[in-house]
Design a protein around this motif. Structure first.
Motif, PDB file in Angstrom:
ATOM      1  N   ARG A  68       0.832  -1.206   0.000  1.00  0.00           N
ATOM      2  CA  ARG A  68       0.000   0.000   0.000  1.00  0.00           C
ATOM      3  C   ARG A  68       0.867   1.256   0.000  1.00  0.00           C
ATOM      4  O   ARG A  68       0.603   2.202  -0.748  1.00  0.00           O
ATOM      5  N   THR A  81      -5.437   3.178  -0.996  1.00  0.00           N
ATOM      6  CA  THR A  81      -6.273   2.819   0.150  1.00  0.00           C
ATOM      7  C   THR A  81      -7.497   2.035  -0.306  1.00  0.00           C
ATOM      8  O   THR A  81      -7.893   1.066   0.343  1.00  0.00           O
ATOM      9  N   ARG A  82      -8.079   2.440  -1.416  1.00  0.00           N
ATOM     10  CA  ARG A  82      -9.244   1.717  -1.946  1.00  0.00           C
ATOM     11  C   ARG A  82      -8.889   0.275  -2.295  1.00  0.00           C
ATOM     12  O   ARG A  82      -9.627  -0.651  -1.958  1.00  0.00           O
ATOM     13  N   TYR A  83      -7.759   0.053  -2.939  1.00  0.00           N
ATOM     14  CA  TYR A  83      -7.340  -1.309  -3.297  1.00  0.00           C
ATOM     15  C   TYR A  83      -7.001  -2.129  -2.058  1.00  0.00           C
ATOM     16  O   TYR A  83      -7.306  -3.309  -1.989  1.00  0.00           O
ATOM     17  N   TRP A  84      -6.377  -1.483  -1.089  1.00  0.00           N
ATOM     18  CA  TRP A  84      -6.030  -2.191   0.140  1.00  0.00           C
ATOM     19  C   TRP A  84      -7.297  -2.600   0.895  1.00  0.00           C
ATOM     20  O   TRP A  84      -7.387  -3.706   1.414  1.00  0.00           O
ATOM     21  N   ARG A  85      -8.254  -1.705   0.948  1.00  0.00           N
ATOM     22  CA  ARG A  85      -9.527  -2.041   1.608  1.00  0.00           C
ATOM     23  C   ARG A  85     -10.224  -3.190   0.899  1.00  0.00           C
ATOM     24  O   ARG A  85     -10.800  -4.064   1.534  1.00  0.00           O
ATOM     25  N   PHE A  86     -10.181  -3.196  -0.426  1.00  0.00           N
ATOM     26  CA  PHE A  86     -10.801  -4.292  -1.156  1.00  0.00           C
ATOM     27  C   PHE A  86     -10.109  -5.610  -0.829  1.00  0.00           C
ATOM     28  O   PHE A  86     -10.758  -6.623  -0.641  1.00  0.00           O
ATOM     29  N   TRP A  87      -8.780  -5.588  -0.767  1.00  0.00           N
ATOM     30  CA  TRP A  87      -8.043  -6.805  -0.389  1.00  0.00           C
ATOM     31  C   TRP A  87      -8.483  -7.286   0.987  1.00  0.00           C
ATOM     32  O   TRP A  87      -8.731  -8.467   1.192  1.00  0.00           O
ATOM     33  N   LEU A  88      -8.598  -6.371   1.934  1.00  0.00           N
ATOM     34  CA  LEU A  88      -8.998  -6.725   3.292  1.00  0.00           C
ATOM     35  C   LEU A  88     -10.416  -7.286   3.319  1.00  0.00           C
ATOM     36  O   LEU A  88     -10.666  -8.340   3.912  1.00  0.00           O
ATOM     37  N   VAL A  89     -11.345  -6.629   2.637  1.00  0.00           N
ATOM     38  CA  VAL A  89     -12.733  -7.106   2.597  1.00  0.00           C
ATOM     39  C   VAL A  89     -12.801  -8.468   1.909  1.00  0.00           C
ATOM     40  O   VAL A  89     -13.500  -9.373   2.380  1.00  0.00           O
TER      41      VAL A  89
END
Length: 153
Positions: A68, A81-89
């Motif tokens: 990230r 941040t958007r891509y990292w959140r998607f990975w986490l979700v």
């Protein structure tokens, strides 16, 4: 002369290689899996297999945080941040689905249980990966997937 994509791939590869010992040393991963198997046998609980996704998330989280930060310098903080959140979700959804399936299939035989889990989880994973890649490639022409990083290591 390297392109921006090659530079990003190089930086992500270095970050992946620096990740914690659980993800880089096959012996430690093997010992962890054996330990989980022994705990499952000793305590006679199939629910201890929930340690598998926890171990994966724990070993991969350090790399994802570093990834990230690297991506922030290339594509900006908002998209990274958007891509990292998607990975986490995505990983939470897969882990919760795994947990629910494991609890629901505990009374089945081992092969039936794992076949059903794989039949349901694999399509969810591939659809979510496909969706993420199409979204990212639309916003970022120099996108480097985790699979490319793994191959480069």
């Amino acid at each position: 002369m390297r392109t921006a994509r090659d530079e990003r791939l190089h930086e992500l590869t270095l970050a992946y290689m620096e990740k914690d010992i659980l993800g880089t040393k096959w012996l430690w991963t093997f010992l962890l899996l054996m330990s989980i198997g022994i705990l499952m046998t000793v305590f006679d609980s199939v629910l201890l297999t929930l340690l598998f996704p926890a171990a994966f998330l724990g070993s991969n989280l350090r790399y994802q945080v570093k990834k990230r930060k690297i991506l922030e310098s290339y594509i900006g903080k908002e998209l990274a941040t958007r891509y990292w959140r998607f990975w986490l979700v995505q990983n939470v959804v897969l882990s919760v689905t795994f947990t629910i399936l494991l609890i629901q299939t505990m009374n089945m035989s081992f092969w039936q249980m794992w076949s059903l889990i794989l039949i349901i989880l694999v399509p969810i994973y591939f659809v979510s990966e496909w969706w993420l890649k199409t979204q990212i490639r639309r916003d970022d022409p120099d996108f480097v997937s985790d699979q490319e990083v793994y191959k480069n290591v």
